[in-house]
Scaffold this motif. Structure first.
Motif, mmCIF file in Angstrom:
data_model
loop_
_atom_site.group_PDB
_atom_site.id
_atom_site.type_symbol
_atom_site.label_atom_id
_atom_site.label_comp_id
_atom_site.label_asym_id
_atom_site.label_seq_id
_atom_site.Cartn_x
_atom_site.Cartn_y
_atom_site.Cartn_z
ATOM 1 N N VAL A 84 0.912 -1.078 0.123
ATOM 2 C CA VAL A 84 0.100 0.020 -0.112
ATOM 3 C C VAL A 84 0.751 1.238 -0.130
ATOM 4 O O VAL A 84 0.647 2.011 -0.744
ATOM 5 C CB VAL A 84 -0.976 0.248 1.312
ATOM 6 N N LEU A 85 1.781 1.308 0.894
ATOM 7 C CA LEU A 85 2.758 2.373 0.742
ATOM 8 C C LEU A 85 3.564 2.499 -0.179
ATOM 9 O O LEU A 85 3.631 3.875 -0.783
ATOM 10 C CB LEU A 85 3.880 2.251 2.133
ATOM 11 N N SER A 86 4.199 1.517 -0.834
ATOM 12 C CA SER A 86 4.781 1.749 -2.173
ATOM 13 C C SER A 86 3.825 2.107 -3.174
ATOM 14 O O SER A 86 4.552 2.519 -4.309
ATOM 15 C CB SER A 86 5.531 0.265 -2.517
ATOM 16 N N SER A 87 2.546 1.941 -2.983
ATOM 17 C CA SER A 87 1.791 2.392 -4.300
ATOM 18 C C SER A 87 1.497 3.762 -4.245
ATOM 19 O O SER A 87 0.432 4.121 -5.026
ATOM 20 C CB SER A 87 0.289 1.353 -4.297
ATOM 21 N N GLY A 88 1.708 4.490 -3.236
ATOM 22 C CA GLY A 88 1.442 6.032 -2.990
ATOM 23 C C GLY A 88 0.181 6.103 -2.789
ATOM 24 O O GLY A 88 -0.752 5.466 -2.290
ATOM 25 N N ASN A 89 -0.480 7.255 -3.549
ATOM 26 C CA ASN A 89 -1.807 7.484 -3.707
ATOM 27 C C ASN A 89 -2.907 6.480 -4.143
ATOM 28 O O ASN A 89 -3.857 6.480 -4.016
ATOM 29 C CB ASN A 89 -2.066 9.079 -4.240
ATOM 30 N N PHE A 90 -1.992 5.707 -5.326
ATOM 31 C CA PHE A 90 -2.781 4.640 -5.735
ATOM 32 C C PHE A 90 -3.304 3.839 -4.565
ATOM 33 O O PHE A 90 -4.495 3.202 -4.554
ATOM 34 C CB PHE A 90 -1.958 3.890 -6.911
ATOM 35 N N GLY A 91 -2.375 3.489 -3.764
ATOM 36 C CA GLY A 91 -2.630 2.442 -2.605
ATOM 37 C C GLY A 91 -3.638 3.012 -1.793
ATOM 38 O O GLY A 91 -4.447 2.200 -1.267
ATOM 39 N N ILE A 92 -3.531 4.182 -1.410
ATOM 40 C CA ILE A 92 -4.597 4.832 -0.479
ATOM 41 C C ILE A 92 -5.858 4.870 -1.146
ATOM 42 O O ILE A 92 -6.663 4.489 -0.373
ATOM 43 C CB ILE A 92 -4.142 6.661 -0.314
ATOM 44 N N SER A 93 -6.130 4.994 -2.409
ATOM 45 C CA SER A 93 -7.174 4.988 -3.070
ATOM 46 C C SER A 93 -7.629 3.784 -2.841
ATOM 47 O O SER A 93 -9.024 3.576 -2.840
ATOM 48 C CB SER A 93 -7.105 5.483 -4.601
ATOM 49 N N ALA A 94 -7.130 2.627 -3.122
ATOM 50 C CA ALA A 94 -7.586 1.186 -3.208
ATOM 51 C C ALA A 94 -7.854 0.870 -1.675
ATOM 52 O O ALA A 94 -8.816 0.443 -1.861
ATOM 53 C CB ALA A 94 -6.351 0.279 -3.815
ATOM 54 N N CYS A 95 -7.201 1.342 -0.941
ATOM 55 C CA CYS A 95 -7.751 1.053 0.419
ATOM 56 C C CYS A 95 -9.187 1.832 0.763
ATOM 57 O O CYS A 95 -9.803 1.138 1.455
ATOM 58 C CB CYS A 95 -6.905 1.834 1.601
ATOM 59 N N GLU A 96 -9.324 2.837 0.322
ATOM 60 C CA GLU A 96 -10.715 3.682 0.567
ATOM 61 C C GLU A 96 -11.786 2.723 -0.332
ATOM 62 O O GLU A 96 -12.774 2.640 0.267
ATOM 63 C CB GLU A 96 -10.431 4.938 0.095
ATOM 64 N N LYS A 97 -11.519 2.491 -1.598
ATOM 65 C CA LYS A 97 -12.518 1.655 -2.104
ATOM 66 C C LYS A 97 -12.675 0.122 -1.586
ATOM 67 O O LYS A 97 -14.184 -0.148 -1.366
ATOM 68 C CB LYS A 97 -12.026 1.178 -3.697
ATOM 69 N N VAL A 98 -11.665 -0.486 -0.871
ATOM 70 C CA VAL A 98 -11.847 -1.616 -0.366
ATOM 71 C C VAL A 98 -12.706 -1.629 0.969
ATOM 72 O O VAL A 98 -13.569 -2.450 1.299
ATOM 73 C CB VAL A 98 -10.687 -2.480 -0.316
ATOM 74 N N VAL A 99 -12.241 -0.412 1.503
ATOM 75 C CA VAL A 99 -12.942 -0.168 2.886
ATOM 76 C C VAL A 99 -14.695 -0.037 2.812
ATOM 77 O O VAL A 99 -15.431 -0.501 3.488
ATOM 78 C CB VAL A 99 -12.542 0.824 3.876
ATOM 79 N N GLU A 100 -14.755 0.956 1.636
ATOM 80 C CA GLU A 100 -16.113 1.287 1.261
ATOM 81 C C GLU A 100 -16.944 0.264 0.864
ATOM 82 O O GLU A 100 -18.021 -0.012 1.207
ATOM 83 C CB GLU A 100 -16.236 2.206 0.339
ATOM 84 N N LYS A 101 -16.271 -0.598 0.092
ATOM 85 C CA LYS A 101 -16.999 -1.760 -0.422
ATOM 86 C C LYS A 101 -17.317 -3.065 0.850
ATOM 87 O O LYS A 101 -18.434 -3.559 0.617
ATOM 88 C CB LYS A 101 -16.241 -2.843 -1.369
ATOM 89 N N ASN A 102 -16.373 -3.358 1.596
ATOM 90 C CA ASN A 102 -16.634 -4.174 2.861
ATOM 91 C C ASN A 102 -17.559 -3.647 3.525
ATOM 92 O O ASN A 102 -18.201 -4.309 4.313
ATOM 93 C CB ASN A 102 -15.210 -4.623 3.444
ATOM 94 N N ASN A 103 -17.638 -1.935 3.929
ATOM 95 C CA ASN A 103 -18.414 -1.486 4.728
ATOM 96 C C ASN A 103 -19.913 -1.845 4.535
ATOM 97 O O ASN A 103 -20.807 -1.195 5.148
ATOM 98 C CB ASN A 103 -17.879 -0.124 5.100
ATOM 99 N N GLY A 104 -20.118 -1.793 3.057
ATOM 100 C CA GLY A 104 -21.316 -1.826 2.332
ATOM 101 C C GLY A 104 -22.162 -3.261 2.442
ATOM 102 O O GLY A 104 -23.133 -3.439 2.363
ATOM 103 N N LYS A 105 -21.282 -4.186 2.970
ATOM 104 C CA LYS A 105 -21.645 -5.683 3.130
ATOM 105 C C LYS A 105 -22.521 -5.576 4.603
ATOM 106 O O LYS A 105 -21.839 -5.066 5.362
ATOM 107 C CB LYS A 105 -20.604 -6.661 3.102
ATOM 108 N N THR A 106 -23.752 -6.006 4.275
ATOM 109 C CA THR A 106 -24.579 -6.405 5.270
ATOM 110 C C THR A 106 -24.891 -7.837 5.752
ATOM 111 O O THR A 106 -24.693 -8.595 4.608
ATOM 112 C CB THR A 106 -25.858 -5.452 5.340
ATOM 113 N N LEU A 107 -25.625 -8.204 6.724
ATOM 114 C CA LEU A 107 -26.066 -9.437 7.031
ATOM 115 C C LEU A 107 -27.114 -9.865 6.104
ATOM 116 O O LEU A 107 -27.560 -10.877 6.138
ATOM 117 C CB LEU A 107 -26.433 -9.386 8.586
#
Length: 122
Positions: A84-107
């Motif tokens: 993530v760190l080596s990916s710079g802003n691309f890595g940060i953006s990817a983290c944000e997308k993955v967090v948003e996607k997983n936070n959207g998963k519900t029971l």
């Protein structure tokens, strides 16, 4: 389950260590001006490092080296955070997308797969 604050503090400590490690050894990172060849070179190296760490985790698991299993799992996390760190802003953006996607998963939308243990869409 361990308390949320203990977990977050520990992960923050690991992330800080990764940052300091990359800074100390001047490990390259990507930015918006990176050439395609740079992306390939850096990410290929990261994949090799991740593969090695996951392999060590698998070996520890296969040998049932219980204490080593946990350390190898964290070593794999360390490399993943380094990616993530080596990916710079691309890595940060990817983290944000993955967090948003997983936070959207519900029971109601997802469940745990019986054979895989993975959270999957119902």
């Amino acid at each position: 389950m361990i308390p949320r604050q203990v977990f977050l503090k520990t992960i923050n400590d690991v992330a800080g260590s990764v940052y300091d490690f990359h800074d100390r050894f001047r490990i390259e990172s990507l930015d918006s001006l990176s050439k395609e060849d740079d992306v390939y070179e850096i990410m290929s190296t990261r994949v090799l490092l991740q593969t090695e760490e996951v392999g060590e985790l698998c070996r520890a698991l296969n040998k049932m080296e219980v204490n080593n299993i946990y350390e190898e799992g964290v070593d794999a996390l360390y490399i993943a955070l380094g990616t993530v760190l080596s990916s710079g802003n691309f890595g940060i953006s990817a983290c944000e997308k993955v967090v948003e996607k997983n936070n959207g998963k519900t029971l109601s939308s997802h469940g745990i797969g019986a054979s895989s243990g993975k959270v999957i869409r119902k």
